[in-house]
Motif scaffolding. Structure first.
Motif, PDB file in Angstrom:
ATOM      1  N   GLU A  88      -0.044 -20.034  13.870  1.00 52.02           N
ATOM      2  CA  GLU A  88       0.088 -18.670  14.398  1.00 52.02           C
ATOM      3  C   GLU A  88       0.804 -17.725  13.436  1.00 52.02           C
ATOM      4  OE1 GLU A  88       0.971 -21.535  15.906  1.00 52.02           O
ATOM      5  OE2 GLU A  88       2.832 -21.285  17.086  1.00 52.02           O
ATOM      6  N   ASP A  89       1.300 -18.232  12.325  1.00 54.18           N
ATOM      7  CA  ASP A  89       1.864 -17.371  11.287  1.00 54.18           C
ATOM      8  C   ASP A  89       0.773 -16.815  10.364  1.00 54.18           C
ATOM      9  OD1 ASP A  89       4.549 -19.708  11.031  1.00 54.18           O
ATOM     10  OD2 ASP A  89       4.625 -17.741  12.003  1.00 54.18           O
ATOM     11  N   THR A  90      -0.453 -17.283  10.543  1.00 53.54           N
ATOM     12  CA  THR A  90      -1.558 -16.798   9.722  1.00 53.54           C
ATOM     13  C   THR A  90      -1.755 -15.300   9.915  1.00 53.54           C
ATOM     14  OG1 THR A  90      -2.700 -18.921   9.733  1.00 53.54           O
ATOM     15  CG2 THR A  90      -4.039 -16.956   9.328  1.00 53.54           C
ATOM     16  N   ALA A  91      -1.743 -14.562   8.815  1.00 59.16           N
ATOM     17  CA  ALA A  91      -1.845 -13.098   8.865  1.00 59.16           C
ATOM     18  C   ALA A  91      -1.848 -12.554   7.441  1.00 59.16           C
ATOM     19  CB  ALA A  91      -0.679 -12.505   9.635  1.00 59.16           C
ATOM     20  N   VAL A  92      -2.127 -11.269   7.338  1.00 57.92           N
ATOM     21  CA  VAL A  92      -1.860 -10.555   6.094  1.00 57.92           C
ATOM     22  C   VAL A  92      -0.427 -10.022   6.181  1.00 57.92           C
ATOM     23  CG1 VAL A  92      -2.489  -8.646   4.589  1.00 57.92           C
ATOM     24  CG2 VAL A  92      -4.280  -9.916   5.804  1.00 57.92           C
ATOM     25  N   TYR A  93       0.360 -10.334   5.172  1.00 56.24           N
ATOM     26  CA  TYR A  93       1.765  -9.933   5.146  1.00 56.24           C
ATOM     27  C   TYR A  93       1.925  -8.728   4.210  1.00 56.24           C
ATOM     28  CZ  TYR A  93       3.198 -14.010   7.789  1.00 56.24           C
ATOM     29  OH  TYR A  93       3.381 -14.942   8.797  1.00 56.24           O
ATOM     30  N   TYR A  94       2.620  -7.714   4.718  1.00 55.50           N
ATOM     31  CA  TYR A  94       2.831  -6.476   3.971  1.00 55.50           C
ATOM     32  C   TYR A  94       4.328  -6.245   3.773  1.00 55.50           C
ATOM     33  CZ  TYR A  94      -1.939  -5.356   5.463  1.00 55.50           C
ATOM     34  OH  TYR A  94      -3.293  -5.366   5.695  1.00 55.50           O
ATOM     35  N   CYS A  95       4.708  -5.828   2.595  1.00 57.66           N
ATOM     36  CA  CYS A  95       6.091  -5.397   2.429  1.00 57.66           C
ATOM     37  C   CYS A  95       6.165  -3.882   2.590  1.00 57.66           C
ATOM     38  CB  CYS A  95       6.691  -5.839   1.096  1.00 57.66           C
ATOM     39  SG  CYS A  95       6.062  -5.009  -0.339  1.00 57.66           S
ATOM     40  N   ASN A  96       7.333  -3.452   2.998  1.00 61.42           N
ATOM     41  CA  ASN A  96       7.598  -2.039   3.274  1.00 61.42           C
ATOM     42  C   ASN A  96       8.978  -1.714   2.736  1.00 61.42           C
ATOM     43  OD1 ASN A  96       9.163  -0.191   5.472  1.00 61.42           O
ATOM     44  ND2 ASN A  96       7.079   0.532   5.175  1.00 61.42           N
ATOM     45  N   ALA A  97       9.113  -0.552   2.138  1.00 61.39           N
ATOM     46  CA  ALA A  97      10.416  -0.162   1.598  1.00 61.39           C
ATOM     47  C   ALA A  97      10.628   1.335   1.764  1.00 61.39           C
ATOM     48  CB  ALA A  97      10.514  -0.533   0.119  1.00 61.39           C
ATOM     49  N   TRP A  98      11.827   1.696   2.152  1.00 64.56           N
ATOM     50  CA  TRP A  98      12.233   3.101   2.225  1.00 64.56           C
ATOM     51  C   TRP A  98      12.878   3.457   0.892  1.00 64.56           C
ATOM     52  CZ3 TRP A  98      11.176   6.829   5.759  1.00 64.56           C
ATOM     53  CH2 TRP A  98      10.547   6.389   6.932  1.00 64.56           C
ATOM     54  N   VAL A  99      12.153   4.241   0.107  1.00 64.07           N
ATOM     55  CA  VAL A  99      12.526   4.500  -1.280  1.00 64.07           C
ATOM     56  C   VAL A  99      12.958   5.944  -1.442  1.00 64.07           C
ATOM     57  CG1 VAL A  99      11.768   4.474  -3.671  1.00 64.07           C
ATOM     58  CG2 VAL A  99      10.901   2.752  -2.080  1.00 64.07           C
ATOM     59  N   VAL A 100      14.052   6.129  -2.136  1.00 61.85           N
ATOM     60  CA  VAL A 100      14.529   7.464  -2.465  1.00 61.85           C
ATOM     61  C   VAL A 100      14.116   7.782  -3.901  1.00 61.85           C
ATOM     62  CG1 VAL A 100      16.525   8.968  -2.702  1.00 61.85           C
ATOM     63  CG2 VAL A 100      16.493   7.219  -0.906  1.00 61.85           C
ATOM     64  N   THR A 101      13.283   8.787  -4.043  1.00 56.65           N
ATOM     65  CA  THR A 101      12.965   9.336  -5.362  1.00 56.65           C
ATOM     66  C   THR A 101      13.636  10.704  -5.413  1.00 56.65           C
ATOM     67  OG1 THR A 101      10.855  10.162  -4.544  1.00 56.65           O
ATOM     68  CG2 THR A 101      10.847   8.019  -5.613  1.00 56.65           C
ATOM     69  N   ILE A 102      12.889  11.755  -5.164  1.00 57.65           N
ATOM     70  CA  ILE A 102      13.488  13.074  -4.916  1.00 57.65           C
ATOM     71  C   ILE A 102      13.800  13.182  -3.427  1.00 57.65           C
ATOM     72  CG2 ILE A 102      13.117  15.556  -4.992  1.00 57.65           C
ATOM     73  CD1 ILE A 102      11.313  15.087  -7.413  1.00 57.65           C
ATOM     74  N   VAL A 103      12.911  12.653  -2.617  1.00 54.74           N
ATOM     75  CA  VAL A 103      13.104  12.572  -1.173  1.00 54.74           C
ATOM     76  C   VAL A 103      12.945  11.110  -0.766  1.00 54.74           C
ATOM     77  CG1 VAL A 103      12.312  14.918  -0.763  1.00 54.74           C
ATOM     78  CG2 VAL A 103      10.666  13.025  -0.703  1.00 54.74           C
ATOM     79  N   GLN A 104      13.261  10.806   0.490  1.00 58.14           N
ATOM     80  CA  GLN A 104      13.073   9.440   0.977  1.00 58.14           C
ATOM     81  C   GLN A 104      11.784   9.360   1.779  1.00 58.14           C
ATOM     82  OE1 GLN A 104      15.834   6.146   2.966  1.00 58.14           O
ATOM     83  NE2 GLN A 104      15.427   7.791   4.388  1.00 58.14           N
ATOM     84  N   ARG A 105      11.001   8.349   1.503  1.00 54.67           N
ATOM     85  CA  ARG A 105       9.845   8.048   2.324  1.00 54.67           C
ATOM     86  C   ARG A 105       9.570   6.555   2.217  1.00 54.67           C
ATOM     87  NH1 ARG A 105       4.033   8.616  -0.323  1.00 54.67           N
ATOM     88  NH2 ARG A 105       3.969   6.662   0.849  1.00 54.67           N
ATOM     89  N   ASP A 106       8.714   6.062   3.117  1.00 58.33           N
ATOM     90  CA  ASP A 106       8.427   4.637   3.040  1.00 58.33           C
ATOM     91  C   ASP A 106       7.116   4.383   2.309  1.00 58.33           C
ATOM     92  OD1 ASP A 106       6.759   3.503   6.032  1.00 58.33           O
ATOM     93  OD2 ASP A 106       6.815   5.526   5.186  1.00 58.33           O
ATOM     94  N   TYR A 107       7.077   3.242   1.666  1.00 60.83           N
ATOM     95  CA  TYR A 107       5.919   2.793   0.911  1.00 60.83           C
ATOM     96  C   TYR A 107       5.502   1.416   1.411  1.00 60.83           C
ATOM     97  CZ  TYR A 107       6.965   6.516  -2.415  1.00 60.83           C
ATOM     98  OH  TYR A 107       7.211   7.737  -2.999  1.00 60.83           O
ATOM     99  N   TRP A 108       4.209   1.109   1.216  1.00 62.00           N
ATOM    100  CA  TRP A 108       3.650  -0.172   1.636  1.00 62.00           C
ATOM    101  C   TRP A 108       3.004  -0.883   0.453  1.00 62.00           C
ATOM    102  CZ3 TRP A 108       4.112  -2.166   6.536  1.00 62.00           C
ATOM    103  CH2 TRP A 108       4.562  -1.280   7.532  1.00 62.00           C
ATOM    104  N   GLY A 109       3.117  -2.193   0.474  1.00 60.27           N
ATOM    105  CA  GLY A 109       2.365  -2.999  -0.471  1.00 60.27           C
ATOM    106  C   GLY A 109       0.925  -3.142  -0.014  1.00 60.27           C
ATOM    107  N   GLN A 110       0.125  -3.816  -0.853  1.00 60.57           N
ATOM    108  CA  GLN A 110      -1.304  -3.945  -0.572  1.00 60.57           C
ATOM    109  C   GLN A 110      -1.609  -5.082   0.402  1.00 60.57           C
ATOM    110  OE1 GLN A 110       0.186  -5.159  -3.199  1.00 60.57           O
ATOM    111  NE2 GLN A 110      -0.677  -7.202  -3.611  1.00 60.57           N
ATOM    112  N   GLY A 111      -0.645  -5.927   0.622  1.00 61.62           N
ATOM    113  CA  GLY A 111      -0.838  -7.058   1.533  1.00 61.62           C
ATOM    114  C   GLY A 111      -1.197  -8.330   0.795  1.00 61.62           C
ATOM    115  N   THR A 112      -0.707  -9.441   1.334  1.00 56.82           N
ATOM    116  CA  THR A 112      -1.038 -10.754   0.783  1.00 56.82           C
ATOM    117  C   THR A 112      -1.371 -11.689   1.939  1.00 56.82           C
ATOM    118  OG1 THR A 112      -0.296 -12.527  -0.699  1.00 56.82           O
ATOM    119  CG2 THR A 112       1.387 -11.543   0.713  1.00 56.82           C
ATOM    120  N   GLN A 113      -2.449 -12.449   1.793  1.00 54.38           N
ATOM    121  CA  GLN A 113      -2.928 -13.304   2.875  1.00 54.38           C
ATOM    122  C   GLN A 113      -2.127 -14.602   2.927  1.00 54.38           C
ATOM    123  OE1 GLN A 113      -5.594 -12.818   5.218  1.00 54.38           O
ATOM    124  NE2 GLN A 113      -4.698 -14.666   6.127  1.00 54.38           N
TER     125      GLN A 113
END
Length: 118
Positions: A88-113
């Motif tokens: 039941e752990d089978t899934a596409v796993y995505y990382c997410n990060a709240w990154v501060v450059t000039i402003v803060q926003r969140d980014y997502w990875g492409q996913g890994t199976q």
């Protein structure tokens, strides 16, 4: 521009282990919270684990005691150690990060199976 690149997914038998990595690159001033999400076929994306910049942790009930999230701030990288894997752990796993450059926003990875066979 900021990119998140994941690695470490694959096929494993039930009871096995995998370690996911996600490295952030680009014009990064600071990274606040980092997290792993997963999405199984036909299901909504769900939070698996989260870690703050100060190291405070939060886990989904379904993975507590089996998964460990950690981060290396010097490398702008977050990890997910997954032990005692279940089908039941089978899934596409995505990382997410709240990154501060000039402003803060969140980014997502492409996913890994991640596929766990019974």
């Amino acid at each position: 521009q900021v990119q998140l690149v994941e690695s470490g997914g694959g096929l494993v038998q039930a009871g096995g282990s995998l370690r996911l990595s996600c490295a952030a690159s680009g014009s990064i001033a600071r990274i606040n919270g980092m997290a792993w999400y997963r999405q199984a076929p036909g299901k909504q994306r769900e939070l698996v684990a989260h870690i703050t910049s100060g190291g405070r942790l939060n886990y989904a009930d379904s993975v507590k005691g089996r998964f460990t999230i950690s981060r290396d701030n010097a490398k702008n990288t977050v990890y997910l150690q997954m032990n005692s894997l279940k089908p039941e752990d089978t899934a596409v796993y995505y990382c997410n990060a709240w990154v501060v450059t000039i402003v803060q926003r969140d980014y997502w990875g492409q996913g890994t199976q991640v596929t766990v066979s019974s």
